[in-house]
Design a protein around this motif. Structure first.
Motif, short mmCIF file in Angstrom:
data_model
loop_
_atom_site.label_atom_id
_atom_site.label_comp_id
_atom_site.label_asym_id
_atom_site.label_seq_id
_atom_site.Cartn_x
_atom_site.Cartn_y
_atom_site.Cartn_z
N GLU A 188 -17.49 50.17 -5.33
CA GLU A 188 -16.94 49.79 -4.02
C GLU A 188 -17.92 50.12 -2.91
OE1 GLU A 188 -14.11 53.29 -2.44
OE2 GLU A 188 -13.49 52.52 -4.40
N ASP A 189 -17.81 49.36 -1.85
CA ASP A 189 -18.63 49.59 -0.67
C ASP A 189 -17.74 49.51 0.56
OD1 ASP A 189 -21.64 49.83 0.16
OD2 ASP A 189 -20.75 48.43 1.60
N SER A 190 -17.88 50.50 1.47
CA SER A 190 -17.01 50.57 2.64
C SER A 190 -17.81 50.87 3.88
CB SER A 190 -15.95 51.67 2.45
OG SER A 190 -15.12 51.41 1.35
N LEU A 191 -17.33 50.37 5.01
CA LEU A 191 -17.83 50.74 6.33
C LEU A 191 -16.87 51.77 6.91
CD1 LEU A 191 -18.83 47.23 7.73
CD2 LEU A 191 -20.31 48.94 6.66
N LEU A 192 -17.43 52.87 7.43
CA LEU A 192 -16.64 53.98 7.96
C LEU A 192 -16.90 54.12 9.45
CD1 LEU A 192 -17.52 56.63 5.22
CD2 LEU A 192 -15.90 54.74 5.07
N ARG A 213 -14.01 45.57 -9.64
CA ARG A 213 -13.44 46.26 -10.81
C ARG A 213 -13.90 45.51 -12.06
NH1 ARG A 213 -7.50 47.69 -10.79
NH2 ARG A 213 -8.32 49.65 -11.63
N PHE A 214 -14.80 46.13 -12.81
CA PHE A 214 -15.37 45.51 -13.99
C PHE A 214 -14.55 45.87 -15.23
CE2 PHE A 214 -18.77 46.41 -10.97
CZ PHE A 214 -19.29 45.14 -10.78
N GLY A 215 -14.48 44.93 -16.17
CA GLY A 215 -13.79 45.21 -17.41
C GLY A 215 -12.37 44.71 -17.48
N GLY A 216 -12.01 43.78 -16.60
CA GLY A 216 -10.69 43.18 -16.73
C GLY A 216 -9.82 43.11 -15.49
N PRO A 217 -9.65 44.23 -14.73
CA PRO A 217 -8.75 44.18 -13.57
C PRO A 217 -9.28 43.29 -12.45
CG PRO A 217 -9.16 46.44 -14.27
CD PRO A 217 -10.15 45.58 -14.97
N GLY A 218 -8.37 42.87 -11.57
CA GLY A 218 -8.77 42.07 -10.42
C GLY A 218 -9.46 42.91 -9.36
N HIS A 219 -10.33 42.29 -8.57
CA HIS A 219 -11.04 42.98 -7.50
C HIS A 219 -10.08 43.25 -6.33
CE1 HIS A 219 -14.42 42.09 -9.94
NE2 HIS A 219 -14.52 40.81 -9.60
N GLN A 220 -10.43 44.25 -5.50
CA GLN A 220 -9.50 44.73 -4.48
C GLN A 220 -10.15 44.86 -3.12
OE1 GLN A 220 -8.53 48.41 -6.46
NE2 GLN A 220 -6.61 47.61 -7.28
N ALA A 221 -9.39 44.55 -2.07
CA ALA A 221 -9.75 44.90 -0.69
C ALA A 221 -9.12 46.25 -0.38
CB ALA A 221 -9.24 43.84 0.28
N ILE A 222 -9.86 47.13 0.30
CA ILE A 222 -9.37 48.48 0.58
C ILE A 222 -9.57 48.81 2.05
CG2 ILE A 222 -9.70 49.36 -1.75
CD1 ILE A 222 -12.40 50.46 -0.93
N GLY A 223 -8.72 49.67 2.58
CA GLY A 223 -8.83 50.09 3.97
C GLY A 223 -8.03 51.36 4.21
N ALA A 224 -8.35 52.06 5.30
CA ALA A 224 -7.65 53.32 5.59
C ALA A 224 -7.75 53.64 7.08
CB ALA A 224 -8.24 54.46 4.78
N ARG A 281 -1.02 43.84 -16.84
CA ARG A 281 -2.35 43.85 -16.23
C ARG A 281 -2.57 45.17 -15.51
NH1 ARG A 281 -0.55 38.49 -15.45
NH2 ARG A 281 -2.08 36.89 -16.07
N LEU A 282 -3.82 45.48 -15.22
CA LEU A 282 -4.16 46.68 -14.46
C LEU A 282 -4.27 46.42 -12.98
CD1 LEU A 282 -6.79 48.35 -16.83
CD2 LEU A 282 -4.39 48.97 -16.51
N ASP A 283 -3.87 45.25 -12.51
CA ASP A 283 -3.88 44.94 -11.08
C ASP A 283 -2.83 45.79 -10.37
OD1 ASP A 283 -5.66 43.06 -11.93
OD2 ASP A 283 -4.33 41.35 -11.64
N LYS A 284 -3.19 46.36 -9.23
CA LYS A 284 -2.28 47.21 -8.47
C LYS A 284 -2.46 46.96 -6.97
CE LYS A 284 -2.54 51.12 -11.74
NZ LYS A 284 -3.61 50.62 -12.62
N ASP A 285 -1.36 46.91 -6.26
CA ASP A 285 -1.35 46.91 -4.80
C ASP A 285 -0.54 48.11 -4.35
OD1 ASP A 285 -2.58 44.39 -4.99
OD2 ASP A 285 -0.67 43.34 -4.82
N PHE A 286 -0.96 48.78 -3.27
CA PHE A 286 -0.13 49.87 -2.78
C PHE A 286 -0.51 50.28 -1.36
CE2 PHE A 286 -3.55 51.72 -5.35
CZ PHE A 286 -4.12 52.64 -4.48
#
Length: 339
Positions: A188-192, A213-224, A281-286
């Motif tokens: 992952e890469d993030s701007l802080l 996410r390599f190896g099967g799961p879907g890619h994710q957007a992240i923020g905080a 699947r290993l896809d997760k949103d939260f």
């Protein structure tokens, strides 16, 4: 001014207010050159409810309960005044317990074939212990001062534990989807972005990034988003939230089941009626929220306690977590002494 600058720089450099409460998830200010920070955190997490893949919130079926204990051992080091590297190893104990169910008793006259009867009992309870994931992080500060802007790249590597699979095999025998982690690699890469307000001794941070996410799961957007407030000279209160959203659909890794009724009991199970097999699947949103307190008893030593909870999600447990931790930092670890 030097004393004041040191106070907020130390706060930003060493206050762990991230999702995992780990040292590598601290503020956007990097560790000063030649400074080493060592951290130790313990998290206890538990859940008895879950968010299904469509976002439905309900109790785990069969009186299910999930608990985990995680020990996080980390270190950060400032190679220059703007660049640092960090590493963190996690060691976990995870447990899922639920009432067993009987799919079908053998249709035989008395006396019942006890081995066949025992074989008809399906039990989903399990416990695993061992090293989980290793995290490697690099961070570079483009801007430092009352305002900070940094880039962070983070790599998550599994340590070799058994990967999760579906709850059932293709022949509907019990497999296991309990694991010490997802068993695959993330990059992952993030701007802080960070800011400190001297008059009120208030600080804030905002992150935005993307996780491959390599190896099967879907890619994710992240923020905080996070905020903190000094209370006196030795106490900091902090709170924050973070979000993860899956933007691509991952691979199916097996079969699991969901209940279309809340609080399903073992005696009420009817396969195909209130218990329905679905793809896993290993896809997760939260959406995750956290609050806590940081205590600075002496220079170079920090103590932290926090509480966090997943309040919304999809294909994820409604986890609540309590965390305690400590950090110790060492100045001028490798700097040449002056003559």
């Amino acid at each position: 001014m030097d004393s004041f600058a040191r106070s907020f720089t130390t706060l930003f450099a060493f206050t762990a207010i991230g999702l995992t409460a780990s040292a590598a998830a601290a503020s956007p200010w990097t560790v000063p050159k030649d400074k080493l920070l060592l951290s130790l955190n313990y998290d206890f997490a538990f859940a008895q409810n879950e968010f299904l893949a469509d976002g439905t919130y309900q109790s785990y079926p069969l009186e299910g309960r999930f608990t985990s204990s995680t020990l996080r051992i980390g270190g950060r080091y400032g190679f220059t005044s703007r660049f640092e590297l960090a590493a963190e190893l996690t060691v976990k104990t995870v447990t899922y317990s639920a009432d067993p169910i009987i799919i079908a008793l053998p249709d035989e006259p008395d006396p019942i074939d006890l081995p066949a009867a025992r074989a008809s009992v399906t039990d989903f309870s399990n416990t695993l212990v061992g090293p989980a994931d290793l995290f490697l992080t690099g961070r570079y500060n483009f801007v430092r001062g009352l305002f900070a802007f940094a880039n962070e790249t983070r790599l998550k590597l599994p340590t070799g534990y058994e990967k999760p699979s579906g709850t059932f095999t293709e022949t509907f025998e019990v497999d296991d989807d309990l694991a010490l982690g997802d068993g695959q690699t993330d990059l992952e890469d993030s701007l802080l972005f960070g800011v400190f307000v001297p008059m009120t001794k208030t600080f804030g941070r905002a992150d935005v990034g993307f996780r491959l996410r390599f190896g099967g799961p879907g890619h994710q957007a992240i923020g905080a988003l996070r905020i903190g407030q000094f209370v006196g000279q030795h106490v900091v209160l902090f709170a924050g939230s973070s979000a993860t959203y899956t933007v691509t659909k991952g691979d199916v890794i097996g079969q699991t089941f969901v209940s279309n009724v809340d609080d399903l009991q073992a005696a009420d199970v009817e396969v195909g009626v209130n218990t329905i097999p679905v793809d896993f699947r290993l896809d997760k949103d939260f959406l995750h929220v956290e609050g806590g307190v940081l205590f600075l008893p002496s220079p170079g030593v920090e103590l932290q306690a926090s509480y966090s909870q997943i309040i919304w999600g999809a294909n994820v447990a409604a986890i609540q977590s309590v965390s305690i931790g400590t950090a110790i930092h060492f100045d001028n670890l490798t700097a040449e002494s002056e003559e």
